[in-house]
Motif scaffolding. Structure first.
Motif, mmCIF file in Angstrom:
data_model
loop_
_atom_site.group_PDB
_atom_site.id
_atom_site.type_symbol
_atom_site.label_atom_id
_atom_site.label_comp_id
_atom_site.label_asym_id
_atom_site.label_seq_id
_atom_site.Cartn_x
_atom_site.Cartn_y
_atom_site.Cartn_z
ATOM 1 N N PHE A 270 13.463 -4.630 -8.828
ATOM 2 C CA PHE A 270 13.139 -6.022 -9.116
ATOM 3 C C PHE A 270 14.392 -6.892 -9.215
ATOM 4 C CE2 PHE A 270 9.473 -3.716 -11.031
ATOM 5 C CZ PHE A 270 8.523 -4.161 -10.124
ATOM 6 N N ALA A 271 15.554 -6.271 -9.247
ATOM 7 C CA ALA A 271 16.805 -7.036 -9.265
ATOM 8 C C ALA A 271 17.234 -7.441 -7.860
ATOM 9 C CB ALA A 271 17.920 -6.221 -9.924
ATOM 10 N N LEU A 272 16.585 -6.879 -6.840
ATOM 11 C CA LEU A 272 16.918 -7.263 -5.464
ATOM 12 C C LEU A 272 16.545 -8.718 -5.221
ATOM 13 C CD1 LEU A 272 15.683 -4.124 -3.485
ATOM 14 C CD2 LEU A 272 18.029 -4.706 -4.108
ATOM 15 N N GLU A 273 17.309 -9.374 -4.364
ATOM 16 C CA GLU A 273 17.088 -10.785 -4.073
ATOM 17 C C GLU A 273 16.910 -10.991 -2.575
ATOM 18 O OE1 GLU A 273 20.484 -12.769 -5.623
ATOM 19 O OE2 GLU A 273 19.856 -12.590 -7.719
ATOM 20 N N ALA A 274 16.538 -12.225 -2.219
ATOM 21 C CA ALA A 274 16.426 -12.663 -0.825
ATOM 22 C C ALA A 274 15.466 -11.753 -0.063
ATOM 23 C CB ALA A 274 17.800 -12.718 -0.171
ATOM 24 N N ALA A 275 15.800 -11.467 1.205
ATOM 25 C CA ALA A 275 14.882 -10.711 2.054
ATOM 26 C C ALA A 275 14.680 -9.291 1.535
ATOM 27 C CB ALA A 275 15.410 -10.677 3.488
ATOM 28 N N GLU A 276 15.738 -8.695 0.943
ATOM 29 C CA GLU A 276 15.607 -7.349 0.400
ATOM 30 C C GLU A 276 14.551 -7.311 -0.700
ATOM 31 O OE1 GLU A 276 18.343 -9.039 0.591
ATOM 32 O OE2 GLU A 276 19.835 -8.006 1.783
ATOM 33 N N GLY A 277 14.599 -8.281 -1.578
ATOM 34 C CA GLY A 277 13.605 -8.337 -2.644
ATOM 35 C C GLY A 277 12.209 -8.561 -2.112
ATOM 36 N N ARG A 278 12.078 -9.473 -1.126
ATOM 37 C CA ARG A 278 10.748 -9.753 -0.576
ATOM 38 C C ARG A 278 10.175 -8.553 0.161
ATOM 39 N NH1 ARG A 278 13.344 -14.806 0.081
ATOM 40 N NH2 ARG A 278 14.107 -14.295 2.152
ATOM 41 N N LEU A 279 11.059 -7.691 0.688
ATOM 42 C CA LEU A 279 10.572 -6.512 1.392
ATOM 43 C C LEU A 279 10.152 -5.401 0.437
ATOM 44 C CD1 LEU A 279 10.139 -4.927 4.032
ATOM 45 C CD2 LEU A 279 12.535 -4.218 3.883
ATOM 46 N N PHE A 280 10.979 -5.102 -0.578
ATOM 47 C CA PHE A 280 10.753 -3.922 -1.410
ATOM 48 C C PHE A 280 10.020 -4.218 -2.714
ATOM 49 C CE2 PHE A 280 14.448 -2.626 1.178
ATOM 50 C CZ PHE A 280 13.902 -1.483 1.739
ATOM 51 N N LYS A 281 10.006 -5.445 -3.177
ATOM 52 C CA LYS A 281 9.316 -5.728 -4.436
ATOM 53 C C LYS A 281 7.813 -5.453 -4.365
ATOM 54 C CE LYS A 281 12.505 -9.034 -6.582
ATOM 55 N NZ LYS A 281 12.716 -10.443 -6.971
ATOM 56 N N LEU B 195 0.821 -1.204 0.000
ATOM 57 C CA LEU B 195 0.000 0.000 0.000
ATOM 58 C C LEU B 195 0.858 1.258 0.000
ATOM 59 C CD1 LEU B 195 -2.904 -0.951 2.449
ATOM 60 C CD2 LEU B 195 -2.809 -1.125 -0.038
ATOM 61 N N GLY B 196 2.060 1.157 0.580
ATOM 62 C CA GLY B 196 2.979 2.287 0.519
ATOM 63 C C GLY B 196 3.374 2.619 -0.907
ATOM 64 N N GLY B 197 3.484 1.602 -1.771
ATOM 65 C CA GLY B 197 3.778 1.855 -3.173
ATOM 66 C C GLY B 197 2.692 2.673 -3.839
ATOM 67 N N ILE B 198 1.439 2.384 -3.489
ATOM 68 C CA ILE B 198 0.332 3.171 -4.046
ATOM 69 C C ILE B 198 0.387 4.600 -3.516
ATOM 70 C CG2 ILE B 198 -2.179 3.381 -4.094
ATOM 71 C CD1 ILE B 198 -2.338 0.347 -4.051
ATOM 72 N N ALA B 199 0.714 4.734 -2.211
ATOM 73 C CA ALA B 199 0.811 6.076 -1.629
ATOM 74 C C ALA B 199 1.908 6.889 -2.325
ATOM 75 C CB ALA B 199 1.086 5.973 -0.135
ATOM 76 N N VAL B 200 3.033 6.245 -2.652
ATOM 77 C CA VAL B 200 4.122 6.934 -3.344
ATOM 78 C C VAL B 200 3.674 7.389 -4.729
ATOM 79 C CG1 VAL B 200 6.389 6.583 -4.398
ATOM 80 C CG2 VAL B 200 5.954 5.776 -2.079
#
Length: 837
Positions: free
Chosen positions: A470-481, A403-408
């Motif tokens: 979208f190039a992020l992996e592991a926990a970073e990707g799961r958090l920000f994707k 939802l933060g992505g929509i807010a941005v």
């Protein structure tokens, strides 16, 4: 004369013209798509944060009564090394406890969980032959680190039911009823006592009647059976034949025949044993509010489910079950994630609404035309609704990141529509001054086609700006994707709406008098303020550039002084208090310490409830030893806190109050803690792994690290695991002495296992309930070392005391064993303050 190919309008301009000409159809199609988005919004799973857990499969095995090093050597190690070769496996982590084995196979990102589970099953079928007899590894639930969504306790206010009755109520009624709720993977029980039929043998009476331990075990097993004899037809009816022999009560066990004596009289089980109901061995205790032990239940949610809906369904089912509970029994909620989810989603929902209202007001103020302002204003909710369609299809949850992505994106979503409307205003103003040549529709279409393609592709450029995430992996990707996906979807749909819905609405709404730029009071004021500044900057451009560079350089020290963290702490409104006791704590002492801790926690005015667990719950998602305390501290609403009290100050006061020798404190929060524990094996937000092949060396190095970290600023506590601090009483067989009496190692170990340790040799069937039947020596014959030395072992020469065949001695050993990638590992857990860098 038709235009040349180079003068032909592009496909975006043609789309604008088509939507403006067919505005009714366009609006109808967009409304249908928005309705689809509304349905997608209602069906989108809700959770507080994205699931940061790795794709992992838990393999759990029980080998009751065995020491951790024995479990590691014969169960955990074979399973771990076999799974290392499974396709897609990143690493394998093992943990061995007293009688329990946990193996975690972590797979590559993007691996389908059920594909991974099927691969693990394939490899387990190959390793089964290497495991000890009776050890059957099973897969854990298809859940993740955020699967513990709801916990409750069973409390008897009347005093009519004991802990064994409450545990039976939990195991055979509540547990199965809740596991049938959609989305629930498992309901784990913790605390209380499992009822057990106990056969407490008297070796002296057995010796006088010439009865062996093996005869007792065989007799009990063979006296607890039902059988079927097909059917018999009598008088036109079919009668199903049943052989009924299940044990229903203690009297059934008392009359179990062992043999016929010399006088011809049968020898019954009651002649050589005391029979009674008692508690089974337990490895977990639950306590509530410092008032005493209780029985608890933990609801584990299946992966990918709607957490809020699952919790609501569970609470609804508990309400239905409450009516059928015995008088005085109460179900007390001890952890409810729905409050966090509703709070987080509610905050974001309010923020989105406020943002949309503010943007709408700003648009209206700058356009000063209600119908014109409606065009970009309508784009916001429709674009947001459409973003939920791919979200639902992709399986994303609605959480603070998505939802933060929509807010941005909201601020940029209306840019294209505003530019189109403003250009339409400008062209209409020129059209009015020119005497209105041609039609208004032609002017509007020209104005929209002038800027429409440009703003469409400009929005697409902004849309793709998040692609590197979208190039992020592991926990970073799961958090920000999730944020990148929703922002991309919202911006992409806003770009499409700018060349479809906006032209259709403009053709309908842009009517009446349109104010020119010179007549707009806000525009005039901004021009008067803006123009002098621009002239000043242009005249002193070198000075402005130098000043900007100096300002940027001045920010470097501040940047270097900033701390760094993977993600800011999410205040879940609940504290997870996790001190660790030294190895070797007894169950009695553990229960007393847990109750004292909870009683002290309840003295804080901010604490509403303290639900403590020491040891493990009956689930493979809880690899906890008896030294591990986990207390869920539920806090009251902020308005009920003491004036001036903050989260950090409250945790600091708890840390200063709860001081127990040898038990360093760790304070964190449930979701993040469990996610990190299952992902890394470390129970704190920071930790260090020490690899090696010798447990003593690992412990020594870990203690040195612990001492070094204790003085680091911001560290609340640091603790290295004591890998050799377990207490053992070894029965070491004297092979020469045993051989002289015709006894093998297995014969001695069988006595140690069954007579001393006890074995569940069968189980009763009482309706829907099942209870184990345990055979072991009575307490008087095994309660101390001297009694153990006198335990009788059957030999061809007659029974002899155990100390004639083996040495009984005290030793130190591992309280548990951890491994990763086939190597031993020791952990150093570090608890840091919220403001630590």
């Amino acid at each position: 004369m038709s235009p040349s190919p180079s003068e032909q309008p592009g496909w975006v301009a043609r789309l604008i013209a088509a939507c403006a000409a067919n505005r009714g159809l366009t609006i109808l199609l967009v409304a249908a798509a928005a309705l689809w988005g509304a349905f997608a919004l209602r069906s989108t799973p809700l959770d507080a944060i994205p699931d940061l857990s790795d794709v992992q499969v838990i393999v759990f095995a029980e080998w009751p009564g065995r020491s951790p090093d024995l479990v590691e050597d014969q169960v955990t190690y074979p399973i771990s090394t076999t799974l290392l070769a499974a396709p897609g496996v990143r690493f394998v982590r093992g943990q061995s406890f007293f009688g329990l084995s946990f193996v975690y196979a972590i797979f590559e990102d993007g691996t389908d969980l059920y594909w991974a589970r099927s691969r693990v099953l394939e490899y387990l079928s190959g390793v089964q032959a290497e495991l000890p007899e009776g050890v059957l590894p099973v897969l854990g639930p298809d859940a993740t680190g955020v699967g513990w969504v709801y916990e409750y306790a069973l409390v008897d206010r009347s005093g009519q039911l004991d802990l064994a009755d409450l545990r039976s109520l939990q195991d055979w009624n509540l547990r199965y009823a809740l596991e049938s709720v959609p989305g629930v993977a498992e309901v784990a029980s913790v605390g209380g006592f499992v009822r057990q039929y106990q056969v407490l043998l008297d070796p002296n009476r057995m010796r006088s009647l010439d009865v062996s331990l093996a005869e007792v075990v065989t007799a009990v097993r063979e006296s607890n059976q039902d059988a079927g004899g097909q059917s018999l037809e009598l008088a036109g009816h079919e009668y199903v034949i049943r052989g009924r022999g299940y044990v229903q009560q203690l009297d059934d066990l008392r009359r179990v025949p062992l043999r016929v004596g010399a006088s011809g009289a049968p020898v019954y089980l009651e002649d050589v044993a005391e029979l009674r109901l008692g508690p089974d061995v337990r490895r977990g205790i639950a306590e509530l509010d410092g008032e005493g032990e209780v029985v608890g239940g933990i609801v584990v949610m299946r992966q990918g489910q709607n957490a809020l809906r699952v919790i609501e369904d569970v609470k609804r089912r508990l309400e239905e079950l409450s009516a059928g509970l015995p008088a005085g029994v109460e179900i007390v909620t001890t952890y409810d994630r729905s409050e966090l989810i509703e709070g987080a989603i509610g905050t974001l929902r309010r923020t989105l609404i406020e943002e949309m209202v503010i943007v709408s007001l700003v648009i209206f103020v700058f356009l000063l035309h209600v119908r014109s302002a409606l065009i970009p204003i309508l784009t916001i909710p429709i674009g947001v609704l459409l973003a939920f369609v791919p979200m639902t299809q992709q399986g994303l949850t609605a959480n603070i990141m998505s939802l933060g992505g929509i807010a941005v994106a909201i601020g940029a979503m209306v840019d294209a529509s505003i530019i189109v409307v403003e250009n339409c205003h400008k062209r209409l103003e020129e059209w009015e001054h020119a005497g209105r040549p041609g039609t208004r529709e032609a002017v509007l279409l020209t104005a929209m086609q002038e800027v429409g393609p440009s703003v469409f592709f400009a929005l697409l450029v902004i849309t793709v700006s998040f692609l590197p995430i979208f190039a992020l992996e592991a926990a970073e990707g799961r958090l920000f994707k999730p944020l990148a996906f929703t922002k991309t979807y919202a911006m992409g749909f806003a770009a499409v709406l700018s060349v479809t819905l906006t032209p259709a609405l403009a053709a309908m709404f842009l009517r009446g008098r349109i104010r020119g730029e010179g007549e707009h009071p806000v525009n005039r004021a901004l021009v008067r303020l803006y123009a002098p500044i621009v002239r000043l900057v242009v005249r002193n451009r070198a000075l402005v550039v130098v000043g900007a560079l100096l300002l940027m350089a001045g920010s470097v020290p501040a940047y270097l002084a900033l701390g760094s963290e993977f993600m800011p702490p999410l205040n879940e409104g609940t504290i997870l208090y996790m001190p660790t006791a030294p190895p070797g704590m007894s169950m009695t002492e553990a229960a007393e310490v847990l109750q004292r801790m909870n009683r002290e926690l309840m003295e804080f005015p901010e604490v509403e409830r303290a639900f403590g667990k020491i040891g493990r719950a009956e689930t493979s998602t809880d690899p906890a030893g008896l030294e591990m305390v986990e207390t869920v501290v539920t806090l009251k609403p902020r308005e009920a806190w003491r004036p001036g009290m903050t989260w950090e100050r409250l945790v600091g006061e708890m840390d200063a109050t709860l001081r127990y020798p040898g038990m360093p404190n760790i304070f964190w929060m449930p979701i993040q803690t469990r996610t990190e524990m299952l992902a890394t094996g470390i129970r704190s937000q920071l930790g260090i792994k020490v690899f090696g092949d010798d447990r003593a060396t690992l412990e020594r190095v870990g203690i040195e690290i612990e001492r070094a970290l204790a003085d680091v600023p911001g560290t609340r506590s640091a603790q290295a695991e004591r890998l050799t601090g377990g207490f053992y009483l070894d029965v070491r067989v004297d092979r020469e002495a045993a051989a002289r009496l015709g006894v093998r190692v297995a014969d001695v170990n069988a006595v140690v296992e069954h007579a001393v340790g006890g074995a569940n040799v069968s189980e009763t069937v009482e309706g829907r309930e099942r209870y184990p039947i345990n055979v072991r020596y009575a307490r008087d014959f095994r309660e101390d070392v001297d009694a153990l030395r006198r335990v009788l072992v059957s030999t061809p020469m007659g029974p002899v005391p155990l100390d004639q065949l083996a040495d009984v001695e005290f030793q130190m050993g591992p309280p548990f064993v951890r491994s990763e990638a086939g190597r031993l590992v020791g952990l150093v857990s570090v608890d840091v303050g919220e403001r630590a860098i």
